[in-house]
Design a protein around this motif. Structure first.
Motif, PDB file in Angstrom:
ATOM      1  N   GLU A  59       0.977   4.884 -14.284  1.00 34.53           N
ATOM      2  CA  GLU A  59       1.980   5.879 -13.927  1.00 34.53           C
ATOM      3  C   GLU A  59       3.161   5.258 -13.179  1.00 34.53           C
ATOM      4  O   GLU A  59       3.030   4.246 -12.492  1.00 34.53           O
ATOM      5  CB  GLU A  59       1.337   6.968 -13.057  1.00 34.53           C
ATOM      6  N   GLY A  60       4.286   5.928 -13.326  1.00 33.20           N
ATOM      7  CA  GLY A  60       5.471   5.501 -12.602  1.00 33.20           C
ATOM      8  C   GLY A  60       5.766   6.462 -11.457  1.00 33.20           C
ATOM      9  O   GLY A  60       5.227   7.572 -11.395  1.00 33.20           O
ATOM     10  N   ALA A  61       6.642   6.012 -10.575  1.00 31.85           N
ATOM     11  CA  ALA A  61       6.971   6.833  -9.409  1.00 31.85           C
ATOM     12  C   ALA A  61       8.280   6.362  -8.806  1.00 31.85           C
ATOM     13  O   ALA A  61       8.769   5.273  -9.105  1.00 31.85           O
ATOM     14  CB  ALA A  61       5.872   6.723  -8.360  1.00 31.85           C
ATOM     15  N   VAL A  62       8.856   7.206  -7.972  1.00 26.71           N
ATOM     16  CA  VAL A  62       9.983   6.791  -7.128  1.00 26.71           C
ATOM     17  C   VAL A  62       9.430   6.706  -5.710  1.00 26.71           C
ATOM     18  O   VAL A  62       8.954   7.708  -5.156  1.00 26.71           O
ATOM     19  CB  VAL A  62      11.147   7.801  -7.213  1.00 26.71           C
ATOM     20  N   GLU A  63       9.471   5.506  -5.172  1.00 29.59           N
ATOM     21  CA  GLU A  63       8.891   5.283  -3.847  1.00 29.59           C
ATOM     22  C   GLU A  63       9.994   5.317  -2.812  1.00 29.59           C
ATOM     23  O   GLU A  63      11.136   4.927  -3.080  1.00 29.59           O
ATOM     24  CB  GLU A  63       8.135   3.950  -3.840  1.00 29.59           C
ATOM     25  N   VAL A  64       9.646   5.795  -1.630  1.00 30.58           N
ATOM     26  CA  VAL A  64      10.657   6.052  -0.605  1.00 30.58           C
ATOM     27  C   VAL A  64      10.436   5.115   0.570  1.00 30.58           C
ATOM     28  O   VAL A  64       9.346   5.090   1.165  1.00 30.58           O
ATOM     29  CB  VAL A  64      10.574   7.524  -0.129  1.00 30.58           C
ATOM     30  N   LEU A  65      11.468   4.330   0.871  1.00 33.35           N
ATOM     31  CA  LEU A  65      11.417   3.413   2.014  1.00 33.35           C
ATOM     32  C   LEU A  65      12.470   3.844   3.040  1.00 33.35           C
ATOM     33  O   LEU A  65      13.573   4.258   2.658  1.00 33.35           O
ATOM     34  CB  LEU A  65      11.706   1.975   1.586  1.00 33.35           C
ATOM     35  N   ASP A  66      12.123   3.725   4.283  1.00 33.14           N
ATOM     36  CA  ASP A  66      13.100   3.952   5.349  1.00 33.14           C
ATOM     37  C   ASP A  66      13.810   2.619   5.580  1.00 33.14           C
ATOM     38  O   ASP A  66      13.181   1.641   5.986  1.00 33.14           O
ATOM     39  CB  ASP A  66      12.393   4.423   6.615  1.00 33.14           C
ATOM     40  N   ALA A  67      15.097   2.602   5.327  1.00 34.47           N
ATOM     41  CA  ALA A  67      15.832   1.339   5.403  1.00 34.47           C
ATOM     42  C   ALA A  67      15.942   0.835   6.844  1.00 34.47           C
ATOM     43  O   ALA A  67      16.122  -0.355   7.074  1.00 34.47           O
ATOM     44  CB  ALA A  67      17.222   1.501   4.808  1.00 34.47           C
ATOM     45  N   PRO A  75       5.461  10.908  -7.411  1.00 31.57           N
ATOM     46  CA  PRO A  75       4.887  10.504  -8.703  1.00 31.57           C
ATOM     47  C   PRO A  75       5.653  11.138  -9.862  1.00 31.57           C
ATOM     48  O   PRO A  75       6.014  12.312  -9.815  1.00 31.57           O
ATOM     49  CB  PRO A  75       3.448  11.015  -8.640  1.00 31.57           C
ATOM     50  N   ILE A  76       5.931  10.350 -10.867  1.00 30.47           N
ATOM     51  CA  ILE A  76       6.616  10.836 -12.067  1.00 30.47           C
ATOM     52  C   ILE A  76       5.612  10.983 -13.216  1.00 30.47           C
ATOM     53  O   ILE A  76       5.739  11.853 -14.054  1.00 30.47           O
ATOM     54  CB  ILE A  76       7.765   9.889 -12.476  1.00 30.47           C
ATOM     55  N   GLY A  77       4.635  10.099 -13.274  1.00 32.30           N
ATOM     56  CA  GLY A  77       3.636  10.194 -14.327  1.00 32.30           C
ATOM     57  C   GLY A  77       3.789   9.078 -15.345  1.00 32.30           C
ATOM     58  O   GLY A  77       4.478   8.086 -15.104  1.00 32.30           O
ATOM     59  N   LEU A  78       3.156   9.258 -16.492  1.00 34.93           N
ATOM     60  CA  LEU A  78       3.177   8.229 -17.533  1.00 34.93           C
ATOM     61  C   LEU A  78       4.476   8.322 -18.333  1.00 34.93           C
ATOM     62  O   LEU A  78       4.485   8.696 -19.499  1.00 34.93           O
ATOM     63  CB  LEU A  78       1.971   8.401 -18.453  1.00 34.93           C
ATOM     64  N   GLY A  79       5.555   7.947 -17.681  1.00 34.27           N
ATOM     65  CA  GLY A  79       6.850   8.090 -18.326  1.00 34.27           C
ATOM     66  C   GLY A  79       7.519   6.794 -18.712  1.00 34.27           C
ATOM     67  O   GLY A  79       8.531   6.794 -19.391  1.00 34.27           O
TER      68      GLY A  79
END
Lengths: 526, 659
Positions: free
Chosen positions: A330-338, A348-352
């Motif tokens: 699965e794919g995702a957009v992960e969030v970091l505090d800069a 989570p985006i899923g199997l995209g």
């Protein structure tokens, strides 16, 4: 002169001739390749697949693009009907020693750098125009001045607290050196040495396989993909592809985002691996880009983790030649505090099989859009959800792989069995009410309208998006279109009001076949 | 009848040994004096394919290029309509294109044995040793009636030196630029009642020539780059045995062997470090053996039939390794086994002469790769050709038909009609219309290397070929002798051309593309004036993807060659200058990107020491010659075949002896 003397007299110069005539080297005239561009375009490379395109905010109407062969970056004047190379500004071809460490790449055991992307740093962050070139093979982020076509020097220092093997090609801990690129071969020490197939890859590894002998499964990062500046730091995503012995099931090692502290006020700028966290391990595999966003006054770095992606193996039982992408994890957009370098979580985006460009963020900063590498699908995030404390990760996805924003194929395009779809480029218009998407198989450009509708929870309602039209942009990828311009890639729309702030075309896109070209496009400008 | 047949089969040699012989088969304009009387069998037996009196065939006699150090591909490119694609310098691969064809669309025969493998379809001309070659026949235009699948562009028949009971020896050696060596030995003799030929050829080069980068945009560019990993060593052997089993039956056995070990640096890049992306360790080893047993007879039965039976076997092995990431390790073995039976019957009536040919061929091809599945294919073909001679032999009409059945594909009927009209004793008009085709090879069907794929559903290429032209030949015309001129227009329409192209973001795949056209003009000629002999050719070629009008990559629009030879009849010296011009070559199918055109010049000087002095004769040598050859005199930077670099100026010294 007798016959024998004649023969000896003849032999002497002949012997010299044999020794001296080791052959020429083509000095008598160069063979060269000459190209004529398609209408409205400029040729970047006779080879296909130019990887990068971005506007130069410090110079409205100018853009930078790159080619893989030669490994070069060029400044383009895109104010006219076709982008053109800028007179007086040389195309920057990466020299043999691209990082200035005194050792040429591309010989012996050192691979050459292969350009992956070019990121133009917003002038708000850096006064002087600055560009970042990410390159893999010889893993690095190269610093350069796009408006001058020159490499830029940086002073790289490594804190003494680091171990000697933590950075393979940076100065030793406690030392500094002037370079033109920062190596991204950082020793990654994962929490658990599990690859994308679920296997503990540290088992059975030979002695010396790990960059930190005390950390089983540690490895030097590879496949530099994206980069961005945020909170005075440089963030670099590393895909860490391991083995492709089986292309249908490649093995990705744990992904990572490298962190470097910056001192942009100095001349040259200072770069140093962050002692706080030289890398941040991602939760998902194959991080392919990083995007800076500012949400609720907070600088975040959004990591596009595309998930492990393979290439479909042909099934001999079917007449078609299967050849699409496979979403293996699965794919995702992960969030970091800069600021704090905290990993705040993942959407989570899923199997995209998420595509490899940075997120397309609308001008208001509310919505981020990304595409799929195996379907005509778009995914989107409501960035307001990430501005909450803690971020509402579960509620951030507007569209994901389970419920994507789709667009239909154009008639006349290749069948699915011949070309599995892949989103080429995504871009918002300056007003933020239109979203444009190119697709590589049918060569189309699709247009969506966006008008913000919030649901009861205050999140962006999917009904905010409405498909308007899909039209041919260039030729579809069919066997019979050999020689036509086809396979659209990156898409970038110029900031400003078309026809008001500028007169020329309002967009640029890359086409990959039969040669790499950058082309102008009028979307809303007349 | 016998005189006509002998004349038809006779060499139309123009003068003596200094100009390329333009032979029009079945033309009785020029007589040839043989040093040995031909056997009846040799004159009358059918050749590997039925004679083609209306086809446009260019014959290259290898001995006429003695002392020039020519490789086979350099001899072949003197033929009109031919473009040779080279992938580097001497010893590196070279393939032939006829009238815009691909290399897989030309059938290459070595003494009648097909060299095209069922795996890739192409033949590397650099594997054929020039010193063991007697002549090369290049027939342009569709040849599927005679040769079956693949002959869309044409057919090249390479004939090696003949066996002979008369003892003779030939030896040669050369040394040239970049540590390039050659050595060649051949011996004919009688062995237990057989005519024997034994030959060996050696070639070696370090190939470390310098070249210029294509665009020179790299700031680290030193100006020139060394061609690395370019060593090549080749060994070739030839064995021929023949004997007359009776007055009318002859048996011939031939076996040619090739072994090559070569570095493969690949394409260079503008980037890629000091080595410019060349592969440091990629290496290939190749082995080939082509064997044939031929039995032929004349005047058999009361029907006065000539007949021929051939049984042939060819084995190819290619091993390629490159440890550089991503590593490559392949080991492919190709085998072909087959037989061909042919019959020919001639009769002459008062108003009509006729030569009827029938042939049947069965062949099995097999691919045995190290890392993939074995593949096999059987091919069966039957052909018939009837040559009708009318109006006192001024008019010939040659209809022909072939039935071809390749396993896995529909059977094909291949028709052909040719005509030849003698307008004057020195002028002939010829033309042909025919169908030709090519079944996909194993790579195109079954390749499965992740991002590079074949397609089992590919359709065969299907072509219609047309040509029309004049042949002029005069033994003498004013001060000129041995004058010949040929002007031919051609037109080929090809459906389902097979091309590897990117048709998805992930994969390059073999595909059929519709409607490709190639058309053009071929002009060639030769003449002598005393000691001076001049020959040349020009080809104009337009290729077009009909859908978008773009040209096919790799085919130059213009190509011309000119050869001027000054030699005395006593063989004391021969001075030769040649010019080869190749126009712009499209690099890709966009129609907008071209490699620049170029003109190169070569020169050679050969001294016949046996004619200048008596001491070779004292050594028992019939002939001893020393030669020096310079190629690419102006040191032009040349790139070919998708931009492979080629060497600049080079020098070679040769010594040749015969006894």
């Amino acid at each position: 002169m007798r016959a024998g003397e004649r023969m000896r007299a003849l032999a002497a110069p002949l012997c010299l001739a044999v020794v001296a005539c080791q052959g020429g080297n083509g000095d008598g005239g160069r063979s060269k390749v000459e190209s004529q561009p398609s209408p409205g375009c400029t040729v970047l490379s006779e080879l296909a697949f130019p990887p990068a395109l971005d506007w130069l905010p410090a110079r409205p109407g100018f853009a930078v693009s790159a080619s893989v062969e030669p490994a070069a970056v060029q400044l383009l004047d895109a104010r006219g009907e076709a982008p053109r190379r800028v007179e007086g500004v040389a195309t920057l071809v990466l020299p043999d020693d691209s990082d200035g460490d005194g050792v040429a790449e591309g010989s012996g055991t050192l691979p050459s750098p292969v350009i992956d992307d070019v990121i133009v740093v917003p002038p708000a962050l850096v006064d002087a125009g600055l560009g970042l070139i990410t390159a893999s093979g010889y893993e690095e982020v190269i610093w350069y001045r796009p408006d001058r076509g020159e490499l830029a020097s940086v002073e790289i220092s490594v804190d003494a607290s680091f171990a000697p093997d933590d950075f393979r090609r940076l100065p030793a801990p406690g030392e500094a050196a002037r370079r033109t690129a920062v190596s991204t071969e950082t020793c990654i020490k994962p929490f658990a040495p599990i690859d994308s197939t679920g296997v503990d890859y540290s088992l059975g590894a030979p002695p010396g396989a790990f960059c930190d002998a005390a950390v089983p499964g540690s490895f030097y990062a590879r496949f530099t993909s994206g980069a961005t500046l945020a909170a005075g730091r440089l963030f670099v995503s590393m895909s860490n592809l391991g083995s492709v012995a089986n292309p249908a099931a490649p093995r990705f090692l744990p992904g990572a985002v490298l962190v470097f502290d910056l001192d942009l006020a100095s001349d040259p700028a200072g770069v140093a691996p962050s002692p706080l966290a030289p890398f941040i391990e991602t939760e998902y595999f194959n991080p392919t880009h990083v995007t800076r966003v500012e949400v609720a006054g907070r600088e975040l770095v959004l990591v596009t983790s595309s998930g492990a992606i393979g290439i479909e193996a042909d099934d001999p039982r079917t007449p078609e030649v299967e050849q699409g992408s496979l979403a293996l994890t699965e794919g995702a957009v992960e969030v970091l505090d800069a600021e704090t370098l905290a990993h705040l979580g993942s959407v989570p985006i899923g199997l995209g099989a998420l595509t490899f460009d940075r997120l397309a963020v609308d001008p208001s900063g509310r919505v981020a859009v990304l595409g799929s590498a195996l379907a005509r699908e778009l995914y989107a995030l409501d960035l307001a959800a990430l501005g909450e404390d803690p971020p509402d990760l579960a509620g951030a996805a507007i569209f994901d792989a389970v419920a994507p924003l789709t667009f239909a194929a154009l008639p006349g395009g290749p069948p699915l069995t011949s070309c599995a779809p892949l989103v080429g480029g995504i871009a918002w218009n300056d007003a933020g009410d239109r979203l444009f998407v190119s697709e590589r198989c049918d060569g189309s450009l699709s247009e969506f309208a966006f008008a913000l509708i919030e649901d009861a929870a205050g999140r962006v309602d999917p009904q905010s998006f409405r498909w308007i039209a899909s039209e041919p942009l260039i030729a579809p990828l069919r066997a019979d279109t050999l020689g036509d311009q086809r396979d659209p890639g990156r898409l970038r729309i110029r900031s400003g009001r078309p026809g008001v702030d500028y007169a020329g075309p309002d967009a640029l896109f890359l086409s990959s076949q039969p040669d790499g070209q950058a082309c102008a496009l009028r979307l809303e400008s007349l | 009848m016998q005189a006509a047949g002998r004349g038809r089969a006779a060499l139309a040699a123009l003068g003596v040994a200094f100009a390329p012989a333009v032979r029009a088969a079945a033309d009785e304009r020029f007589e040839v004096e043989r040093t040995t009387p031909p056997a009846v069998v040799e004159d009358r037996a059918p050749t590997a394919r039925p004679e083609d009196p209306t086809g446009f065939t260019h014959v290259i006699e290898a001995d006429e290029y003695a002392g020039e150090g020519r490789r086979v591909e350099e001899l072949i490119e003197t033929a009109p309509g031919v473009h040779v694609r080279r992938f580097g310098g001497p010893g590196e691969s070279a393939e032939i294109s006829i009238r815009g064809s691909t290399g897989a669309q030309v059938v290459v025969l070595l003494d009648g044995v097909r060299l095209n493998s069922a795996q890739s379809g192409t033949v590397d001309l650099a594997t054929i040793p020039a010193h063991l070659v007697e002549r090369i026949e290049v027939t342009r235009g569709g040849g599927s009636v005679q040769s079956g699948s693949d002959a869309i562009g044409g057919v090249v028949n390479i004939v090696t030196r003949r066996a002979s009971a008369k003892p003779s020896s030939q030896a040669s050696g050369s040394l040239g630029s970049w540590d390039t060596w050659t050595a060649s030995l051949s011996q004919t003799a009688e062995l237990a009642g057989h005519e024997l030929l034994l030959g060996y050829d050696f070639f070696k080069t370090s190939g470390d020539w310098d070249f210029q980068p294509v665009s020179g945009v790299n700031p680290s560019d030193p100006g020139t780059v060394e061609r690395i990993n370019n060593r090549s060593e080749q060994h070739s052997g030839l064995l021929k045995l023949s004997r007359d089993l009776s007055e009318r039956v002859r048996l011939e056995l031939s076996d040619s062997l090739f072994y090559g070990s070569e570095g493969r640096p690949g394409l260079d890049l503008d980037s890629g470090g000091p080595l410019r992306g060349q592969r440091e360790h990629a290496h290939q080893r190749r082995t080939r053996n082509a064997a044939q047993l031929r039995l032929h007879g004349v005047e058999a039965t009361s029907l006065d039939l000539d007949w021929e039976l051939r049984v042939f076997h060819r084995f190819d092995r290619s091993r390629f390794r490159d440890p550089q990431d991503p590593p490559v390790d392949s080991d492919d073995r190709n085998t072909a086994l087959g037989a061909r039976f042919g019959l020919e019957h001639e009769r002459e009536g008062e108003h009509l002469g006729q030569a009827l040919s029938l042939a049947a061929e069965l062949r099995g091809d097999r691919l045995d790769p190290k890392w993939a599945r074995k593949r096999e294919r059987r091919v069966f073909g039957v052909s018939a050709q009837d040559e009708l001679r009318l109006l006192g032999d001024r008019l010939r009409i040659v209809p022909a038909l072939r039935f071809d059945d390749s396993e896995g594909f529909d059977a094909e009927w291949i028709p052909r009609i040719g005509a030849s009209l003698r307008l004057a004793s020195w002028l002939r008009l010829k033309g042909n219309a025919e169908r030709s085709y090519r079944v996909p090879n194993f790579d195109e069907l079954y390749l499965d290397e992740a991002t590079l794929r074949g397609d089992p559903s590919l359709r065969p290429e299907d072509a219609r070929n047309y040509d029309l032209g004049f042949e002029l030949a005069r033994a003498a015309w004013g001060p000129l002798s041995a004058l010949s001129l040929e002007l031919v227009g051609f037109w080929n329409d090809i459906d389902n051309t097979i091309v590897f192209q990117q048709v998805s973001p992930n994969v390059i795949k073999a595909t059929n593309i519709p409607d490709v056209r190639s058309r053009g003009l071929e002009l060639s000629g030769s003449a002598r004036w005393g000691w001076l002999a001049v020959s040349g050719s020009y080809t104009r070629l337009d290729t077009e993807i009909r859908r978008n009008g773009n040209p096919l990559p790799g085919r130059p629009e213009h190509e011309a060659d000119l050869r001027v030879a000054l030699a005395d009849a006593a063989d004391r010296f021969k001075l030769v200058g040649t010019l080869l011009h190749t126009g712009e070559i499209p690099v890709n199918a966009s129609g907008r990107t071209f490699l620049s055109g170029r003109t190169t010049f070569d020169a050679s000087l050969r001294l016949g020491l046996h004619a200048l002095s008596h001491w070779p004769e004292r050594l028992g040598l019939r002939e001893l010659a020393f030669a020096v050859t310079a190629t690419n005199l102006t040191d032009r930077a040349v790139r070919d075949a998708l931009s492979f670099p080629r060497p600049g100026r080079s020098l070679t010294f040769l010594l040749e002896a015969r006894r």
